[in-house]
Design a protein around this motif. Structure first.
Motif, PDB file in Angstrom:
ATOM      1  N   GLU A 120       0.786  -1.242   0.000  1.00  0.00           N
ATOM      2  CA  GLU A 120       0.000   0.000   0.000  1.00  0.00           C
ATOM      3  C   GLU A 120       0.816   1.289   0.000  1.00  0.00           C
ATOM      4  O   GLU A 120       0.546   2.175  -0.797  1.00  0.00           O
ATOM      5  CB  GLU A 120      -0.986   0.007   1.179  1.00  0.00           C
ATOM      6  CG  GLU A 120      -2.173  -0.887   0.963  1.00  0.00           C
ATOM      7  CD  GLU A 120      -3.064  -0.970   2.194  1.00  0.00           C
ATOM      8  OE1 GLU A 120      -2.815  -0.243   3.185  1.00  0.00           O
ATOM      9  OE2 GLU A 120      -4.007  -1.779   2.165  1.00  0.00           O
ATOM     10  N   PRO A 121       1.826   1.449   0.861  1.00  0.00           N
ATOM     11  CA  PRO A 121       2.520   2.745   0.899  1.00  0.00           C
ATOM     12  C   PRO A 121       3.522   2.983  -0.241  1.00  0.00           C
ATOM     13  O   PRO A 121       4.073   4.070  -0.346  1.00  0.00           O
ATOM     14  CB  PRO A 121       3.238   2.730   2.244  1.00  0.00           C
ATOM     15  CG  PRO A 121       3.385   1.294   2.605  1.00  0.00           C
ATOM     16  CD  PRO A 121       2.252   0.571   1.937  1.00  0.00           C
ATOM     17  N   PHE A 122       3.718   1.990  -1.088  1.00  0.00           N
ATOM     18  CA  PHE A 122       4.746   2.105  -2.121  1.00  0.00           C
ATOM     19  C   PHE A 122       4.139   2.310  -3.503  1.00  0.00           C
ATOM     20  O   PHE A 122       3.114   1.722  -3.830  1.00  0.00           O
ATOM     21  CB  PHE A 122       5.638   0.855  -2.144  1.00  0.00           C
ATOM     22  CG  PHE A 122       6.271   0.563  -0.824  1.00  0.00           C
ATOM     23  CD1 PHE A 122       7.295   1.362  -0.342  1.00  0.00           C
ATOM     24  CD2 PHE A 122       5.838  -0.503  -0.047  1.00  0.00           C
ATOM     25  CE1 PHE A 122       7.872   1.106   0.893  1.00  0.00           C
ATOM     26  CE2 PHE A 122       6.404  -0.769   1.182  1.00  0.00           C
ATOM     27  CZ  PHE A 122       7.429   0.038   1.659  1.00  0.00           C
ATOM     28  N   ALA A 123       4.798   3.119  -4.292  1.00  0.00           N
ATOM     29  CA  ALA A 123       4.370   3.346  -5.677  1.00  0.00           C
ATOM     30  C   ALA A 123       5.063   2.317  -6.567  1.00  0.00           C
ATOM     31  O   ALA A 123       5.913   2.649  -7.392  1.00  0.00           O
ATOM     32  CB  ALA A 123       4.721   4.766  -6.106  1.00  0.00           C
ATOM     33  N   MET A 124       4.702   1.039  -6.349  1.00  0.00           N
ATOM     34  CA  MET A 124       5.276  -0.031  -7.164  1.00  0.00           C
ATOM     35  C   MET A 124       4.246  -1.148  -7.285  1.00  0.00           C
ATOM     36  O   MET A 124       3.293  -1.213  -6.509  1.00  0.00           O
ATOM     37  CB  MET A 124       6.601  -0.537  -6.574  1.00  0.00           C
ATOM     38  CG  MET A 124       6.502  -1.177  -5.222  1.00  0.00           C
ATOM     39  SD  MET A 124       8.094  -1.813  -4.587  1.00  0.00           S
ATOM     40  CE  MET A 124       8.999  -0.332  -4.290  1.00  0.00           C
ATOM     41  N   SER A 125       4.478  -2.000  -8.218  1.00  0.00           N
ATOM     42  CA  SER A 125       3.537  -3.096  -8.479  1.00  0.00           C
ATOM     43  C   SER A 125       3.651  -4.178  -7.398  1.00  0.00           C
ATOM     44  O   SER A 125       4.656  -4.264  -6.683  1.00  0.00           O
ATOM     45  CB  SER A 125       3.836  -3.698  -9.850  1.00  0.00           C
ATOM     46  OG  SER A 125       5.109  -4.331  -9.823  1.00  0.00           O
ATOM     47  N   LEU A 126       2.632  -5.016  -7.321  1.00  0.00           N
ATOM     48  CA  LEU A 126       2.678  -6.150  -6.392  1.00  0.00           C
ATOM     49  C   LEU A 126       3.839  -7.100  -6.705  1.00  0.00           C
ATOM     50  O   LEU A 126       4.505  -7.577  -5.782  1.00  0.00           O
ATOM     51  CB  LEU A 126       1.351  -6.908  -6.398  1.00  0.00           C
ATOM     52  CG  LEU A 126       0.211  -6.251  -5.620  1.00  0.00           C
ATOM     53  CD1 LEU A 126      -1.076  -7.061  -5.778  1.00  0.00           C
ATOM     54  CD2 LEU A 126       0.553  -6.103  -4.165  1.00  0.00           C
ATOM     55  N   PRO A 127       4.112  -7.370  -8.008  1.00  0.00           N
ATOM     56  CA  PRO A 127       5.276  -8.219  -8.289  1.00  0.00           C
ATOM     57  C   PRO A 127       6.597  -7.612  -7.799  1.00  0.00           C
ATOM     58  O   PRO A 127       7.478  -8.339  -7.334  1.00  0.00           O
ATOM     59  CB  PRO A 127       5.266  -8.362  -9.812  1.00  0.00           C
ATOM     60  CG  PRO A 127       3.827  -8.189 -10.190  1.00  0.00           C
ATOM     61  CD  PRO A 127       3.306  -7.155  -9.221  1.00  0.00           C
ATOM     62  N   ALA A 128       6.721  -6.294  -7.857  1.00  0.00           N
ATOM     63  CA  ALA A 128       7.943  -5.646  -7.368  1.00  0.00           C
ATOM     64  C   ALA A 128       8.051  -5.804  -5.850  1.00  0.00           C
ATOM     65  O   ALA A 128       9.134  -6.100  -5.320  1.00  0.00           O
ATOM     66  CB  ALA A 128       7.960  -4.173  -7.753  1.00  0.00           C
TER      67      ALA A 128
END
Length: 108
Positions: free
Chosen positions: A35-43
């Motif tokens: 949630e707090p990250f601007a990245m994809s679930l795979p990342a």
């Protein structure tokens, strides 16, 4: 790679450190951790894999829910290793304190 090296390699990334900080508050799912990250679930999953391989987290499975949990033992080993150098750093600060007091005494 030995355990201490794996721990420090995993801790080298700020995203992984943030994930560990979140897990210190309790179990969380991959989605919650992402949630707090601007990245994809795979990342995020790649970061979790590094943490898991270093032994810093574990994942359990309850039906469809697969929470991640902090495993603190490798952190204790890293803290112990760092503690050996704490005395060195503190003695350096003590010598600096003595030196600065000496300089202040000369100014008077």
């Amino acid at each position: 790679m030995d355990q201490l090296s794996s721990t420090f390699a995993a801790l080298a990334d700020p995203t992984r450190r943030a994930i560990l900080a979140r897990l210190a508050n309790g179990e969380a799912t991959v989605t919650e951790l992402a949630e707090p990250f601007a990245m994809s679930l795979p990342a995020v999953s790649k970061h979790l894999k590094v943490l898991e391989q270093a032994g810093l987290i574990s994942r359990t499975r309850t039906a469809q829910w697969r929470p991640c949990r902090l495993e603190a033992a490798p952190l204790k080993e890293a803290t112990g290793w760092l503690a050996e150098y704490r005395a060195f750093w503190e003695s350096g600060f003590d010598r600096l304190d003595d030196h600065l007091r000496g300089l202040q005494g000369k100014d008077r």
